[in-house]
Design an enzyme around this catalytic site. Structure first.
Site, PDB file in Angstrom:
ATOM      1  CD  GLU B  65      37.116   7.719  56.226  1.00 45.62           C
ATOM      2  OE1 GLU B  65      37.973   6.932  56.671  1.00 45.62           O
ATOM      3  OE2 GLU B  65      36.122   8.075  56.898  1.00 45.62           O
ATOM      4  CG  HIS B 134      32.985  15.721  64.138  1.00 47.33           C
ATOM      5  ND1 HIS B 134      33.842  15.278  65.109  1.00 47.33           N
ATOM      6  CD2 HIS B 134      32.536  14.606  63.522  1.00 47.33           C
ATOM      7  CE1 HIS B 134      33.900  13.952  65.086  1.00 47.33           C
ATOM      8  NE2 HIS B 134      33.115  13.513  64.132  1.00 47.33           N
TER       9      HIS B 134
HETATM   10  C1  TPP Z   1      37.876   8.548  59.976  1.00 47.78           C
HETATM   11  C2  TPP Z   1      36.440   8.739  60.268  1.00 47.78           C
HETATM   12  N1  TPP Z   1      35.539   8.410  59.319  1.00 47.78           N
HETATM   13  C3  TPP Z   1      34.225   8.549  59.566  1.00 47.78           C
HETATM   14  C4  TPP Z   1      33.779   9.025  60.760  1.00 47.78           C
HETATM   15  C5  TPP Z   1      32.281   9.242  60.987  1.00 47.78           C
HETATM   16  N2  TPP Z   1      31.764   8.272  61.929  1.00 47.78           N
HETATM   17  C6  TPP Z   1      31.600   8.570  63.223  1.00 47.78           C
HETATM   18  S1  TPP Z   1      31.073   7.277  64.112  1.00 47.78           S
HETATM   19  C7  TPP Z   1      31.039   6.292  62.745  1.00 47.78           C
HETATM   20  C8  TPP Z   1      30.642   4.861  62.863  1.00 47.78           C
HETATM   21  C9  TPP Z   1      31.611   4.172  63.723  1.00 47.78           C
HETATM   22  O1  TPP Z   1      31.283   2.835  63.867  1.00 47.78           O
HETATM   23  P1  TPP Z   1      32.026   1.985  64.929  1.00 47.78           P
HETATM   24  O2  TPP Z   1      33.497   2.224  64.867  1.00 47.78           O
HETATM   25  O3  TPP Z   1      31.582   0.601  64.778  1.00 47.78           O
HETATM   26  O4  TPP Z   1      31.557   2.600  66.322  1.00 47.78           O
HETATM   27  P2  TPP Z   1      30.078   2.805  66.885  1.00 47.78           P
HETATM   28  O5  TPP Z   1      29.597   4.122  66.393  1.00 47.78           O
HETATM   29  O6  TPP Z   1      29.250   1.681  66.427  1.00 47.78           O
HETATM   30  O7  TPP Z   1      30.262   2.851  68.361  1.00 47.78           O
HETATM   31  C10 TPP Z   1      31.442   6.983  61.614  1.00 47.78           C
HETATM   32  C11 TPP Z   1      31.498   6.442  60.267  1.00 47.78           C
HETATM   33  C12 TPP Z   1      34.755   9.385  61.718  1.00 47.78           C
HETATM   34  N3  TPP Z   1      34.414   9.896  62.904  1.00 47.78           N
HETATM   35  N4  TPP Z   1      36.072   9.209  61.452  1.00 47.78           N
END
Ligand code: TPP
Lengths: 328, 339
Positions: B65, B134
């Site tokens: 972000e 959230h």
């Molecule tokens: C700073 C932030 N940006 C966006 C999100 C929304 N979000 C939650 S899970 C996710 C994907 C995360 O991917 P990864 O770190 O690879 O973990 P996975 O979900 O695949 O276990 C996103 C974008 C968040 N929780 N925090």
């Protein structure tokens, strides 16, 4: 250093417990959410990120940890919590939002905190990094034993906070290990489309620390790499980075139709489900008998059933409990 | 149950339509954010855009972000009109410098020599047990810091007009949409948010409040989801013989203090409903707009129905206990009369 027979049994038990736990949650999650899906409804409201398929990472790492070591986890924390020894009854109750839950229902599934085994979460991507590095700093400053492990998804590596924490851990030579669970997807965005390099372990060199990538979700290789990294940390030799290729067998969250996945990808992943694979390996290696593994599976199922029953039967918090616990 | 010539849209669809219409006529508009491409947005508000405009202008980003919101600032200063999405407003924590030290200040720092025509759209609100990272609204946090306009639609008609106005504005606009109004696949939607929305492109003036319901005994001021609580409370009050006026702020910055004052001058009573935390926020600001100006119009001390100053809990019973609702508004009015 391969896992001993006992360690393999422990790993398998925790993998199976974790999977059975997720299966139980998945079964209950849609209660009250049909025919029209609304996340607000049912006995387990809110988002639900399941860890099916990612169990080898949690057990391969946590096999080397004790209750005094520190783990920070993510929005997808169940497998890590189970492997770290978080109380399963209280964890289930927290996920149901019950008074008997780890945090009395304040945290829910993305915010599991268990002080007894030094386990904490953040639902904000990469934000487990700082606290894990800080715990490692604290152990060093207090001359107390213990290492801190931050589990993150591969998506977290693109956060500024991840890099800052890595540099800090390396600069101060802290007993810290970062474990990246690379399930290839951050919600609908693939690693390939969002990340400049394919092997995040290479990033370790930017911070002068060792980095390894483990292919194919292999619990034995994870165990070995984690053993090395954690020993280094315990011996005061500083931090390490491990990236594991793992599989997200569930959707990003429950209710995710996964239309963004290429056709057939999911089926191929199920073929590589790590649990039957480890079972077959242990049998082939003579590390367990069929009877032993059946017993482990039955015990895991019973343990999960007890936890879910405890959660279901526990009382709701009092509504006004919301106003307490803000300050220490 | 559409009337002839009526075209009801969800806020999600109204937002996507506004962006698509603007992109067709203005090549400088583009969209960046997490999961806004192939997925069409976690809240459906970019659905169809990737298919129409392609990956060059509809950019799925890494989870970075600070980088992409900062990049939007730079692109905006260089002649583009980015629309960027911060998936949940709660995530501002990892990228606020790009927002309040860059996006919000660069026009001022440059003495007006740079424009920063960008829209930062972000989801707000709870009520569905997504817990404290959230579910926040943070209206006051954004509205407090000078240099960014802040809008917050309560229905699809306003959502479309505000989005078009925001994209055409040469200043940064924070566009805060409430998940319970959005009309998406995974959460029930307040029916009052899905309203007739004209097909053609139009703008709604930023900084202008609306009287959502006329009344004479009490003014209920709110924004976003709170407007719907206020309207339901007004219906309950009517049954008890009380005529409530509901003011929908629509914009938090600039704040339309005149409309608030005019309404309270008429009714003599003020209740502010805010899903954001009670203290140091929108509710206090609205009350100050009246009391600083002319306290003599008030027949009773103003009341607030706002989120208590605690993190948002996961468990349904605790969260619902904290959230504003129509009954709390009616009780606030009753308390006002008893006092
Ligand atoms: C700073 C932030 N940006 C966006 C999100 C929304 N979000 C939650 S899970 C996710 C994907 C995360 O991917 P990864 O770190 O690879 O973990 P996975 O979900 O695949 O276990 C996103 C974008 C968040 N929780 N925090």
């Amino acid at each position: 250093m391969a896992p001993t027979r006992e360690q393999q049994h422990w790993m398998y038990r925790n993998m199976v417990t974790s999977r059975k736990f997720e299966e139980a949650i998945a079964g209950i999650y849609f209660e009250g959410k049909t025919p029209v899906f609304s996340m607000a409804d049912g006995p387990i409201p809110g988002e639900m990120h399941l860890s099916d398929g990612q169990e080898p990472v949690a057990v391969g790492v946590c096999a080397h940890l004790n209750a005094g070591d520190v783990v920070t986890a993510t929005h997808r924390p169940h497998h890590q919590a189970i492997a770290k020894g978080v109380d399963l009854d209280k964890m289930a109750a927290e996920i149901f939002g019950k008074k008997s839950g780890l945090s009395g229902g304040r945290g829910g599934h993305m915010h599991l905190f268990d002080a007894d085994v030094n386990f904490a979460c953040s639902g904000i991507i990469a934000q487990g990094m700082g606290p894990a590095v800080g715990a490692a700093l604290s152990r060093k400053m207090q001359n107390k034993p213990g290492v801190a492990v931050a589990f993150v998804g591969e998506g977290a590596v693109n956060q500024g906070g991840w890099h800052e924490a890595m540099n800090l851990a390396a600069t101060w030579n802290l007993p810290f290990v970062c474990v990246i669970e690379d399930n290839a997807w951050g919600i609908s965005v693939s690693k390939e489309d969002s990340t400049a390099i394919s092997n995040n372990a290479e990033r370790a060199s930017a911070y002068g620390m060792p980095g390894v990538r483990i292919a194919d979700n292999d619990p034995y290789a994870i165990f070995e790499a984690a053993g090395e990294a954690i020993s280094r940390a315990r011996e005061g030799k500083g931090p390490s980075l491990i990236e594991v290729e793992t599989y997200r067998l569930a959707g990003h969250f429950m209710g995710d139709a996964e239309g963004y996945r290429p056709e057939g990808e999911k089926d191929a992943l199920f073929e590589k489900d790590p649990i039957p694979k480890m079972r077959a390996n242990m049998l082939a290696d003579g590390m367990a008998s069929v009877a032993e593994l059946d017993t482990i599976e039955a015990e895991a199922a019973a343990r999960v059933e007890t936890a879910i029953k405890f959660a279901r039967e526990s009382a709701d918090p009092a509504p006004e409990d919301a106003l307490t616990s803000v300050f220490a | 149950m559409n009337k002839p010539n009526e075209r009801k849209l969800t806020i999600a669809r109204a937002m996507a339509e506004a962006v698509a219409q603007e992109m067709r006529v203005d090549p400088s508009v583009f969209v960046m954010g997490e999961d806004i491409g192939k997925l069409g947005g976690v809240y459906g508000n970019t659905r169809g855009l990737l298919e129409e405009f392609g990956a060059e202008r509809i950019r799925d980003t890494p989870i970075s972000e600070t980088a992409f919101i900062g990049a939007a600032v730079g692109a905006a200063q260089d002649g583009m009109r980015p629309v960027v999405e911060l998936m949940f407003v709660d995530f501002f924590g990892v990228c606020f410098d790009a927002i309040y030290n860059l996006m919000a200040k660069n026009i001022y720092f440059s003495g007006g020599n740079f424009k920063v025509p960008m829209v930062l759209m972000t989801s707000t609100g709870g009520g569905y047990s997504d817990a404290g990272q959230h579910s926040q609204c943070l209206y006051g946090t954004f509205a407090h810091l000078p240099g960014m306009k802040v809008v917050c639609p309560s229905n699809a008609y306003d959502a479309k007009g505000l989005m078009t106005a925001a994209m055409r504005d040469d200043s940064p606009v924070v566009y805060m949409y409430h998940k319970s109004l959005q009309g998406m696949g995974w959460l029930a939607t307040e029916p009052g948010a899905t309203v007739h929305t004209p097909e053609e492109s139009y703008t709604l003036e930023i900084g202008k409040a609306k009287v959502a319901r006329e009344g004479s005994d009490v003014t209920i001021v709110s924004v976003g989801m709170g407007v719907h609580h206020a309207l339901k409370a007004a219906a309950q009050l009517e049954e008890k013989g009380t005529s409530a006026e509901v003011v929908d702020l629509v914009s938090l910055v600039p704040l339309d203090r005149d409309t608030i004052r005019k309404s309270v001058a008429k009714t003599g009573r003020l209740i502010v409903v805010d899903e954001d935390y009670m203290s140091y926020g929108v509710s206090g600001e609205v009350i100050a707009s009246v009391t600083e100006h002319d306290i003599s119009v008030l027949k009773a001390a103003p009341k607030r129905v706002a989120y208590p100053d605690v993190p948002i809990p996961f468990a349904r019973v605790m969260e619902q206990y904290c959230l504003p609702n129509p009954d709390k508004i009616v009780a606030a009015f009753d308390g006002m009369n008893a006092a």
